[in-house]
Scaffold this motif. Sequence first.
Motif, short mmCIF file in Angstrom:
data_model
loop_
_atom_site.label_atom_id
_atom_site.label_comp_id
_atom_site.label_asym_id
_atom_site.label_seq_id
_atom_site.Cartn_x
_atom_site.Cartn_y
_atom_site.Cartn_z
N THR A 31 0.85 -1.18 0.00
CA THR A 31 0.00 0.00 0.00
C THR A 31 0.89 1.23 0.00
O THR A 31 1.86 1.30 0.76
CB THR A 31 -0.91 0.03 1.24
N ILE A 32 0.59 2.18 -0.88
CA ILE A 32 1.30 3.46 -0.90
C ILE A 32 0.28 4.59 -0.86
O ILE A 32 -0.91 4.38 -1.09
CB ILE A 32 2.19 3.61 -2.15
N ARG A 33 0.76 5.79 -0.56
CA ARG A 33 -0.08 6.98 -0.55
C ARG A 33 0.35 7.87 -1.71
O ARG A 33 1.56 8.11 -1.90
CB ARG A 33 0.03 7.73 0.78
N VAL A 34 -0.61 8.35 -2.47
CA VAL A 34 -0.30 9.13 -3.67
C VAL A 34 -1.13 10.40 -3.71
O VAL A 34 -2.20 10.49 -3.10
CB VAL A 34 -0.54 8.31 -4.96
N SER A 35 -0.59 11.37 -4.45
CA SER A 35 -1.30 12.62 -4.70
C SER A 35 -1.28 12.89 -6.21
O SER A 35 -0.43 12.36 -6.93
CB SER A 35 -0.64 13.79 -3.97
N GLY A 36 -2.19 13.71 -6.65
CA GLY A 36 -2.22 14.06 -8.07
C GLY A 36 -3.06 15.30 -8.30
O GLY A 36 -3.68 15.84 -7.38
N TYR A 37 -3.05 15.74 -9.55
CA TYR A 37 -3.82 16.91 -9.97
C TYR A 37 -4.51 16.58 -11.29
O TYR A 37 -4.04 15.74 -12.06
CB TYR A 37 -2.91 18.11 -10.22
#
Length: 214
Positions: free
Chosen positions: A163-169
Motif C-alpha cells: 500500500t502506498i499513498r499518492v497525490s495528483g492533480y
Amino acid sequence: MPLDRTGQAEAFDAIGDRYDEAFPHKEGQVASAEWLIRSLPGEARVLDLGCGTGIPTALQLTAAGLRVVGVDLSDAMVALARKNVPSGVFHQADIADLRPGGSRDLGRFDAVTAFFSLLMLPRAEIPLALRTVHHLLPPGGLFALSMVEADVDDFSIPFIGSTIRVSGYLRDELREVVEAAGFEIVDESLYTYAPSSADVPPEVQIFLRCRRRT
C-alpha cells in the motif's frame, strides 16, 4: 513542515525489481528522456529524482554520455539502480534533503527528471519540491516531469502487493502548480496506461517538458 513517509520506502523495498515487471512499457518516460538527450550538451549533469531501479531513465541517459545522479527514498531501489546502471551515482535520500539548507548538497544540475516521484508526496509538499528543483537548476535548465492525472491528496492505494499513498492533480491544475514554481512548460503529452499488475488500475499519465525561467 513535518514529513510523513511512513510505509512509503518500505513498500518499494518490498516491491524491488517487480516494479519493472508491473510497468514494462514506459514510452512517455523514454520519449521525455530522449528530449533531454537531444537538448543537452555532452556530459551534462542530470538529477533523476525517484530513480527507482535505474531502468529505463538513468540507463538511457548514461548510455547517451550524460552524467546521472539518482536519488530514491528506498534502499532496495538504490541498490538495484547501482547494479543496473554502474556508471551512475545513486543516493538514498528524500527530496526534502535537497532543499536549500537541507542535509544533502549534491551540487547543481543541467537537468532534472521526476518521473512519478512527486506523486508520492502530499500536495502541500509538491510546490516545495518543485521549488527545490528550481533551486537545483540554472536559468534555462531543463525539467522533465510526469504525474498521474488524479484529483487526490495523500490517498492510500493498493500497489503491487503493498500500500502506498499518492497525490495528483487534474492537468490544468498541474500546469498551474508547475508554472507557479518558476517553470515554462515547453511541451506536454498524455498517455493512457494499463499496468501489468492486476491491483494497479489503468491511469492517464501527464508528461511535461519544462524549462526554468530566470
